[in-house]
Structure formats: structure tokens, C-alpha cells
Design an enzyme around this catalytic site. Structure first.
Site, PDB file in Angstrom:
ATOM      1  N   SER A  12       2.340  11.407   5.234  1.00  0.00           N
ATOM      2  CA  SER A  12       3.072  12.668   5.352  1.00  0.00           C
ATOM      3  C   SER A  12       3.320  13.286   3.979  1.00  0.00           C
ATOM      4  O   SER A  12       3.249  14.509   3.817  1.00  0.00           O
ATOM      5  CB  SER A  12       4.401  12.452   6.082  1.00  0.00           C
ATOM      6  OG  SER A  12       5.339  11.752   5.295  1.00  0.00           O
ATOM      7  N   LYS A  13       3.574  12.451   2.987  1.00  0.00           N
ATOM      8  CA  LYS A  13       3.856  12.977   1.653  1.00  0.00           C
ATOM      9  C   LYS A  13       2.570  13.386   0.929  1.00  0.00           C
ATOM     10  O   LYS A  13       2.572  14.377   0.183  1.00  0.00           O
ATOM     11  CB  LYS A  13       4.638  11.942   0.836  1.00  0.00           C
ATOM     12  CG  LYS A  13       6.025  11.627   1.403  1.00  0.00           C
ATOM     13  CD  LYS A  13       6.873  12.881   1.561  1.00  0.00           C
ATOM     14  CE  LYS A  13       8.285  12.565   2.026  1.00  0.00           C
ATOM     15  NZ  LYS A  13       9.125  13.771   2.191  1.00  0.00           N
ATOM     16  N   PRO A  43       2.281   5.592   7.266  1.00  0.00           N
ATOM     17  CA  PRO A  43       2.696   6.838   7.923  1.00  0.00           C
ATOM     18  C   PRO A  43       3.522   7.734   7.007  1.00  0.00           C
ATOM     19  O   PRO A  43       3.274   8.944   6.921  1.00  0.00           O
ATOM     20  CB  PRO A  43       3.516   6.355   9.118  1.00  0.00           C
ATOM     21  CG  PRO A  43       3.013   4.969   9.392  1.00  0.00           C
ATOM     22  CD  PRO A  43       2.683   4.407   8.051  1.00  0.00           C
ATOM     23  N   TYR A  44       4.492   7.139   6.325  1.00  0.00           N
ATOM     24  CA  TYR A  44       5.346   7.917   5.424  1.00  0.00           C
ATOM     25  C   TYR A  44       4.524   8.488   4.271  1.00  0.00           C
ATOM     26  O   TYR A  44       4.624   9.675   3.944  1.00  0.00           O
ATOM     27  CB  TYR A  44       6.465   7.026   4.896  1.00  0.00           C
ATOM     28  CG  TYR A  44       7.425   7.717   3.962  1.00  0.00           C
ATOM     29  CD1 TYR A  44       8.345   8.651   4.442  1.00  0.00           C
ATOM     30  CD2 TYR A  44       7.434   7.427   2.602  1.00  0.00           C
ATOM     31  CE1 TYR A  44       9.237   9.277   3.586  1.00  0.00           C
ATOM     32  CE2 TYR A  44       8.319   8.046   1.740  1.00  0.00           C
ATOM     33  CZ  TYR A  44       9.221   8.972   2.232  1.00  0.00           C
ATOM     34  OH  TYR A  44      10.099   9.592   1.367  1.00  0.00           O
ATOM     35  N   SER A  45       3.690   7.644   3.642  1.00  0.00           N
ATOM     36  CA  SER A  45       2.858   8.114   2.538  1.00  0.00           C
ATOM     37  C   SER A  45       1.892   9.199   2.989  1.00  0.00           C
ATOM     38  O   SER A  45       1.658  10.170   2.265  1.00  0.00           O
ATOM     39  CB  SER A  45       2.083   6.947   1.915  1.00  0.00           C
ATOM     40  OG  SER A  45       2.927   6.127   1.141  1.00  0.00           O
TER      41      SER A  45
END
Length: 280
Positions: free
Chosen positions: A148-149, A144-146
């Protein structure tokens, strides 16, 4: 005096950028969610003006714009730093959590940028997007974090190419391990996620999530000081020819190099080995 808005300035990289730029001659409009955080920042540098800002709420962004526009008719810089970190196995990740991750780290950044471009354009201002080395390489449970980036990287490229005709620059900053509170929150969320997993999920991913939590805990306090990122942000805002991308930290630079050099399958095996060691 040059004016800059920094979002997510309550702590970590955002706070470091606000203080660093405030001491360096900028008037920093520091976007915070709580008045107390703004007061703490203002006490550290005389040129910091706290602004209450919740970037996922259109009314909050509009009110922040009105306040800043009443103080200046132009912004020389916008540092889109606000962000959260959601982690967990995609098989059992609540879709609401994935939406929250993208809403804050992607949609919120573009919403703020849209709102403040009328102040940036007259100054031929600079836009700095706070990405991460996770915007180039993805680890298990950090999907999820990746995501977004990765999305922020793509949107930053598009924005840079769309705004070049007006002399506006867009730079992406990709830090590695930095000493910030964001992953402490990620640990708490990971522990809560493990408790919420169904029995089958605990059997499949429990040991790996424990390994992830240990990895994050072991990394806490070992990263670069946030001032190292603030220095890079200052360069992006002031250099005659700013870079389109800044990779911050030795480990991040090594990861960026290896991702360009090695095939995906080899990277997969390398990451799988690290995950296996964290489970032991």
C-alpha cells in the site's frame, strides 16, 4: 488563517498533526470516524474543527466536502494520513484483507484528494501523503502494508508531476518507528491470523508470526513521538520549497540509505537474520 484537512486524526500521527497545526495558526479540519474522538481533539486546540469522515465511503467523503466548503472557499493543505496495517504471510493471507488494506491506504487517499482538489487549487495548496519507510523496504509478513505504501509513493509522484503546472505541491512523509496505536492493532490481527491458519500454515509460519508479534510488542513505546512527524508535516505545508520526500527517524534514514546502497540479496540476508533472531 490557513485551512488544512487532516484525515485519520482520531489518534496517533493524525491527532498529533491536528493539534500541532491547530496550535500553530492553522484551522484544522480533523477527519475522524467517531464524534467522541473529534470532541477530544477540539478540546486540545481551539482551531480544530472535527469532521466525520470515512474515506472508503463516497457519501461520507462528499458530506465532508460539503461541510468544509460551507466554512471556507479554499484549503491551503490536505494531509492524507488515514491508514491501517495488515500483516501476515502472503501464502495464507485472505484476499479480502489485501483488498481492505489497499482500499484504505491507497484508493481512499486518492478519493479524498480528488474530492478536495477544487478547494486546494485556488489556494495553490499543499498535499502531504503519509507513507512509511515500509514504502521503500519490505519485511516478511508486512507485504500488504508495504504494498500500500509503495503504491502511495508512485501515485504521489504522478500527482506531483500532474499538478505542478498549477503550483500545487505534493510531499511524501516516510516515518520509521513512531509511537502510535496502529501496530497494537496489527498485533491483535496477527494473533487472530495465527489462530485462523490451517494446520499446514501453522507448521510453516507459526514460529515466524510469533516472532513478528514479539518484535512489534518490543517496539511499542520505543519509537519517536508523533509530534516529530507533525513538525515535518508543518514544514511541508509552509516551506517556500517543500521537499518531495521527508524521511523521519534515525532508523528510517539508515534503512533508506542502505536500500539505495546495498544489493537486494544482501538486504534479503540481513532481514532473514533479523527474522531468525525474532523466532528464537
Amino acid at each position: 488563517m490557513k485551512n488544512v484537512l487532516i484525515t485519520g486524526a482520531s489518534s496517533g500521527i493524525g491527532a498529533a498533526c491536528a493539534v500541532w497545526l491547530g496550535k500553530g495558526g492553522f484551522r484544522g479540519f480533523a477527519g475522524v470516524r467517531k464524534k467522541a474522538d473529534g470532541d477530544t481533539l477540539a478540546a486540545q486546540a481551539g482551531n480544530i474543527l472535527p469532521v466525520l469522515l470515512e474515506l472508503t465511503e463516497e457519501n461520507s467523503v462528499a458530506e465532508a466536502y460539503k461541510l468544509i466548503a460551507s466554512q471556507t472557499d479554499k484549503l491551503e493543505g490536505l494531509v492524507n494520513n488515514a491508514g491501517i496495517a495488515v500483516a501476515g504471510p502472503l501464502e495464507f493471507l485472505p484476499i479480502s484483507e489485501l483488498r481492505r488494506q489497499l482500499e484504505v491506504n491507497v484508493i481512499g487517499q486518492i478519493g479524498v484528494t480528488q474530492a478536495f482538489l477544487p478547494l486546494l487549487r485556488p489556494a495553490k495548496g499543499r498535499i502531504v501523503m503519509m507513507s512509511s519507510i515500509s514504502g521503500r523496504v519490505t519485511a516478511p509478513f508486512f507485504g500488504p502494508y508495504s504494498a500500500s505504501k509503495f503504491a502511495l509513493e508512485a501515485l504521489s509522484d504522478a500527482l506531483r508531476r500532474e499538478l505542478v503546472r498549477w503550483g500545487l505541491e505534493v510531499s511524501v512523509v516516510e516515518p520509521g518507528n513512531i509511537r502510535t496505536p496502529i501496530w497494537g492493532k496489527g498485533v491483535a490481527w496477527g494473533e487472530a491470523l495465527k489462530k485462523a491458519l490451517p494446520d499446514g500454515g501453522k507448521e510453516l509460519y507459526g514460529a515466524a508470526i510469533d516472532g513478528l508479534i514479539r518484535y512489534v510488542q518490543n517496539s511499542d513505546g520505543k519509537g519517536l513521538h508523533p509530534d516529530e512527524v507533525a513538525k515535518v508535516v508543518e514544514h511541508a505545508l509552509t516551506a517556500a520549497r517543500p521537499r518531495t520526500r521527508y524521511v523521519v527517524g534515525r532508523e528510517a534514514k539508515l534503512a533508506a540509505f542502505l536500500v539505495r546502497l546495498l544489493p537486494d540479496r544482501l538486504i534479503d540476508r540481513f532481514i532473514a537474520g533479523r527474522v531468525a533472531r525474532s523466532e528464537e
